[in-house]
Write a protein that holds these residues in place. Structure first.
Motif, PDB file in Angstrom:
ATOM      1  N   GLY A  92       0.805  -1.216   0.000  1.00  0.00           N
ATOM      2  CA  GLY A  92       0.000   0.000   0.000  1.00  0.00           C
ATOM      3  C   GLY A  92       0.835   1.260   0.000  1.00  0.00           C
ATOM      4  N   GLY A  93       1.915   1.286   0.788  1.00  0.00           N
ATOM      5  CA  GLY A  93       2.770   2.462   0.828  1.00  0.00           C
ATOM      6  C   GLY A  93       3.425   2.735  -0.504  1.00  0.00           C
ATOM      7  N   GLN A  94       3.948   1.682  -1.117  1.00  0.00           N
ATOM      8  CA  GLN A  94       4.593   1.881  -2.411  1.00  0.00           C
ATOM      9  C   GLN A  94       3.585   2.258  -3.489  1.00  0.00           C
ATOM     10  N   ALA A  95       2.382   1.761  -3.395  1.00  0.00           N
ATOM     11  CA  ALA A  95       1.342   2.155  -4.347  1.00  0.00           C
ATOM     12  C   ALA A  95       1.054   3.648  -4.239  1.00  0.00           C
ATOM     13  N   SER A  96       0.991   4.146  -3.002  1.00  0.00           N
ATOM     14  CA  SER A  96       0.693   5.565  -2.800  1.00  0.00           C
ATOM     15  C   SER A  96       1.850   6.445  -3.253  1.00  0.00           C
ATOM     16  N   VAL A  97       3.085   6.063  -2.875  1.00  0.00           N
ATOM     17  CA  VAL A  97       4.245   6.851  -3.287  1.00  0.00           C
ATOM     18  C   VAL A  97       4.392   6.844  -4.809  1.00  0.00           C
ATOM     19  N   ALA A  98       4.181   5.699  -5.420  1.00  0.00           N
ATOM     20  CA  ALA A  98       4.272   5.613  -6.879  1.00  0.00           C
ATOM     21  C   ALA A  98       3.212   6.487  -7.545  1.00  0.00           C
ATOM     22  N   SER A  99       2.021   6.535  -6.969  1.00  0.00           N
ATOM     23  CA  SER A  99       0.961   7.380  -7.533  1.00  0.00           C
ATOM     24  C   SER A  99       1.343   8.846  -7.473  1.00  0.00           C
ATOM     25  N   ASP A 100       1.917   9.275  -6.338  1.00  0.00           N
ATOM     26  CA  ASP A 100       2.345  10.667  -6.225  1.00  0.00           C
ATOM     27  C   ASP A 100       3.495  10.969  -7.171  1.00  0.00           C
TER      28      ASP A 100
ATOM     29  N   THR B  71      -8.844  -8.446  -0.170  1.00  0.00           N
ATOM     30  CA  THR B  71      -8.363  -7.211   0.454  1.00  0.00           C
ATOM     31  C   THR B  71      -7.586  -6.314  -0.507  1.00  0.00           C
ATOM     32  N   ALA B  72      -7.392  -6.744  -1.733  1.00  0.00           N
ATOM     33  CA  ALA B  72      -6.600  -5.968  -2.685  1.00  0.00           C
ATOM     34  C   ALA B  72      -7.313  -4.675  -3.068  1.00  0.00           C
ATOM     35  N   ALA B  73      -6.546  -3.645  -3.350  1.00  0.00           N
ATOM     36  CA  ALA B  73      -7.077  -2.392  -3.894  1.00  0.00           C
ATOM     37  C   ALA B  73      -7.025  -2.486  -5.413  1.00  0.00           C
TER      38      ALA B  73
ATOM     39  N   VAL C  57      -1.655  -5.553  -4.650  1.00  0.00           N
ATOM     40  CA  VAL C  57      -1.998  -6.973  -4.688  1.00  0.00           C
ATOM     41  C   VAL C  57      -2.259  -7.556  -3.298  1.00  0.00           C
ATOM     42  N   ALA C  58      -1.862  -6.824  -2.237  1.00  0.00           N
ATOM     43  CA  ALA C  58      -2.224  -7.196  -0.862  1.00  0.00           C
ATOM     44  C   ALA C  58      -1.885  -8.646  -0.526  1.00  0.00           C
ATOM     45  N   GLY C  59      -0.638  -9.022  -0.755  1.00  0.00           N
ATOM     46  CA  GLY C  59      -0.212 -10.372  -0.415  1.00  0.00           C
ATOM     47  C   GLY C  59      -0.486 -11.408  -1.468  1.00  0.00           C
ATOM     48  N   GLY C  60      -1.026 -11.002  -2.591  1.00  0.00           N
ATOM     49  CA  GLY C  60      -1.334 -11.955  -3.647  1.00  0.00           C
ATOM     50  C   GLY C  60      -0.101 -12.603  -4.243  1.00  0.00           C
ATOM     51  N   GLY C  61       1.030 -11.924  -4.184  1.00  0.00           N
ATOM     52  CA  GLY C  61       2.243 -12.468  -4.769  1.00  0.00           C
ATOM     53  C   GLY C  61       2.709 -13.730  -4.083  1.00  0.00           C
ATOM     54  N   GLU C  62       2.639 -13.745  -2.746  1.00  0.00           N
ATOM     55  CA  GLU C  62       3.053 -14.941  -2.018  1.00  0.00           C
ATOM     56  C   GLU C  62       2.114 -16.107  -2.282  1.00  0.00           C
ATOM     57  N   GLN C  63       0.831 -15.817  -2.463  1.00  0.00           N
ATOM     58  CA  GLN C  63      -0.157 -16.875  -2.687  1.00  0.00           C
ATOM     59  C   GLN C  63      -0.062 -17.436  -4.107  1.00  0.00           C
ATOM     60  N   ASP C  64       0.122 -16.528  -5.075  1.00  0.00           N
ATOM     61  CA  ASP C  64       0.179 -16.956  -6.477  1.00  0.00           C
ATOM     62  C   ASP C  64       0.969 -15.909  -7.250  1.00  0.00           C
TER      63      ASP C  64
END
Length: 693
Positions: A319-327, A354-356, A363-370
């Protein structure tokens, strides 16, 4: 063969065939040495690593580097296309004569102490250059660091360069070496390198033309301090861009030092930096401010594609990197638009609940799952008609540290991401903290640029977008010169400009009280009295406005005569400036790039506000309008805070006409109308000044 692209003449070459320089049949090193402190040693060592014949030339030694040496190129007895000369300046001309007598078709002058060393050195350099050209040969340098071409196996530089597809042209050896190191960080390298040196014969434009047709070069990096003929350089860069070889330029000189002798507002506000910026806009040259920026942009240019617009999807695994990247994206003018419902639903179907998914995507943890969810989500984003480009940020490339199975799957995901992006023609730029991982390398190898920092990634993507949104304006051709001017007094200037179609208020030049009163009888009050012969007359009280009758006119006349004693005065009708915006319109002739058109907010505050835009002249009315509307204060022209809009088309017409006039008179160093009053129904020049070269 000549092709026309816009107004760019794309002749197949302006320099001729440079195969003798970049792919010679054999090489002679004149001044080859065993002394490891000398260029003749360094270059000979590099040359001997290749496969082509290398002849070591030394007048006093029978062997060099354990090989037989010859006393001259002529004594070699076989054809030698290229001679590299690394001898003291006292022997340089003799070495050139030897090389030309042996039939060399290209010379690389390593020797220093010629054109850069004073008038005597310049004369010697000019004489040698004339000999080279008369023999039908070409010379790189002198005072340069060599040449290499990895596609032909030529290594005639003092240092090694990594192999890749970036053509490098540089006036600085150290900057070229720094760039090469930075390219390695991005998994890139150099196809060709040429050191410009003094540019006595071959210059930056010649080399850009040669690189543009080189199959192994994908983009061209140039560090140049002296462009010689700047317009020719710009046209060469435009030809290269049209051939799919974008030019990235690093230069210096954006200081006031280059304009210390300027006599007008125009000259004072057109620095060499602004001139180069104007040339870059005209030719679609990508200008950067450091070697690091150059490497960042080159990676984006050769690995990605120009998107069709600025609508950007931000895709992260935090989430933090998503926000910083957006700015960061927004700071570069990218539009992080909210996805339409259908795209949100498609992305959500690939990720945990839980993903945005509205943009940015987390991806909210989706990478570890798949781990393959990255490939599927990216496929949705690049395939969407509502997304022009994707900026990916986060941890990708680091999942492999969790175990060998995930490491293998991560590389599979990277391979699929690159493949689908390439197949779909999408634009993707990636930032990851794991930028030197196997997965990151897989992305790069597949054509996706990868960066360490989000600012770098967003900046590079922003530059790609601007290649679409800010197309080249073209390098204008100069008209045939008109008869030169000799009189540049105020009224001579007004007559010249009026003849070019630039409107002025009615005016009369007067030099006595009697002439003053006679002139006033033929003009309409209120009037303006201007003391002539003073370029800063307004600062010294030499312009008196709003004279309502003969009495106030006489009082103003006596005041000006007592304080300033001007040779003459201009008596002019006072323009109705209700709703007017004062503009500065001028042209300065740059020694390298020719006439440079300047527009800005004008009047007495021109040098204070310094809200100016420049372009290579002459410009059309449409180009002039674009310049005016690109000013920071453009809202004043279009109607800010209830003000009536001014006639921008009329103002643009004044700019275009002035630029055409200046372009036809190469003897004009500076010309300006300051101010030009743009009103709701017209544009009219209120002053004029011409400075001859």
């Amino acid at each position: 063969m000549t092709i026309t692209i816009g107004n760019i003449n794309t002749s197949s070459s302006t320099v001729g065939n440079l195969d003798a320089l970049f792919a010679p049949n054999a090489v002679a090193i004149i001044g080859a040495s065993d002394d490891t402190r000398k260029y003749g040693n360094w270059i000979a060592v590099q040359a001997l690593k290749g496969d082509r014949p290398v002849h070591l030339i030394n007048r006093t030694r029978a062997t060099v580097l354990g090989r037989a040496a010859a006393p001259s190129v002529v004594s070699v007895g076989s054809q030698v296309d290229l001679a590299v000369i690394a001898v003291p300046v006292s022997g340089f001309e003799e070495a050139v004569d030897d090389a030309l007598a042996a039939g060399a078709r290209a010379i690389v002058g390593i020797s220093a102490g010629l054109g850069e060393a004073g008038e005597e050195g310049r004369r010697l350099e000019q004489r040698i250059t004339a000999k080279v050209r008369a023999a039908g040969a070409r010379m790189l340098g002198p005072n340069c660091l060599g040449v290499l071409d990895h596609s032909s196996g030529l290594t005639l530089a003092s240092n090694e360069f990594p192999v890749g597809n970036i053509g490098v042209i540089s006036q600085s050896g150290n900057l070229a070496l720094e760039l090469a190191t930075l390219l390695v960080d991005h998994g890139m390298g150099v196809s060709r390198f040429a050191s410009l040196g003094n540019q006595a014969d071959l210059d930056a434009a010649d080399l850009v033309d040669a690189y543009a047709t080189h199959e192994g070069t994908a983009a061209i990096a140039v560090y140049c301090e002296d462009f010689r003929d700047g317009r020719r350089f710009a046209r060469a860069a435009a030809r290269a861009a049209a051939a799919g070889k974008p030019v990235v330029l690093l230069t210096v000189g954006a200081t006031d030092a280059s304009v210390r002798n300027a006599k007008s507002h125009t000259g004072a506000m057109v620095s060499s930096g602004i001139v180069v910026e104007a040339a870059c806009r005209a030719a679609k040259i990508e200008q950067v401010s450091s070697p690091a920026q150059m490497a960042h942009l080159l990676q984006a240019l050769v690995r990605s594609k120009v998107p069709r617009g600025a609508r950007t999807a931000v895709f992260a695994d935090g989430g933090g990197q998503a926000s910083v990247a957006s700015d960061s994206a927004a700071a570069q003018g990218l539009d992080v638009v909210e996805f339409p419902p259908a795209l949100q639903a498609a992305v959500a179907a690939e990720l945990p609940p839980t993903a945005a998914v509205s943009n940015p995507v987390d991806v909210a943890g989706g990478g570890e799952q798949d781990i393959m969810c990255f490939a599927r989500v990216l496929d949705h984003l690049t395939g969407s008609a509502d997304v022009d480009a994707t900026l990916m940020s986060g941890y990708f490339g680091g999942y492999g540290s969790y175990g060998p199975e995930l490491a293998a799957r991560e590389i599979d995901a990277a391979r699929e991401m690159a493949g689908s992006t390439r197949a779909g023609g999408g634009t993707v730029v990636v930032q990851t903290m794991n930028w030197q991982s196997a997965a990151a390398d897989t992305l790069r190898d597949g054509g996706i640029p990868v960066y360490r920092g989000i600012e770098e990634a967003a900046w590079a993507l922003g530059r790609l977008v601007r290649r679409h949104t800010e197309p080249a304006t073209g390098v204008p051709e100069l008209p045939r010169p008109a008869d030169p001017l000799t009189d540049t007094g105020y009224y001579a200037s007004r007559r010249l400009l009026s003849g070019a179609g630039i409107p002025f208020v009615p005016a009369v030049e007067v030099s006595s009280k009697e002439q003053l009163l006679a002139a006033a009888a033929g003009l309409k009050f209120p009037l303006v009295l201007k003391a002539l012969g003073d370029e800063h007359k307004s600062d010294r009280g030499g312009v008196i406005l709003g004279l309502q009758d003969a009495n106030s006119l006489l009082a103003a006349w006596h005041d000006v005569q007592n304080r300033l004693a001007p040779p003459s005065c201009s008596l002019e009708e006072m323009a109705d400036l209700t709703g007017a915006v004062e503009l500065l319109v001028g042209v300065r002739r740059d020694r390298s790039f020719g006439p440079i058109v300047l527009v800005g907010l004008g009047g007495v505050f021109a040098e204070i506000l310094r809200d100016v835009r420049c372009a290579l002249g002459p410009v059309s009315s449409a180009q002039a309008r674009d310049l005016l509307l690109s000013l920071r204060g453009a809202a004043l022209l279009t109607g800010a805070r209830g003000r009536p809009p001014v006639d921008v088309d009329a103002a643009a017409d004044v700019v275009a006409r002035l630029s055409e006039l200046a372009a036809a008179h190469p003897e004009i160093s500076e010309i300006e109308c300051n101010p030009v009053a743009a009103t709701p129904d017209r544009a009219i020049a209120l002053d004029a000044r011409i400075v001859l070269d």
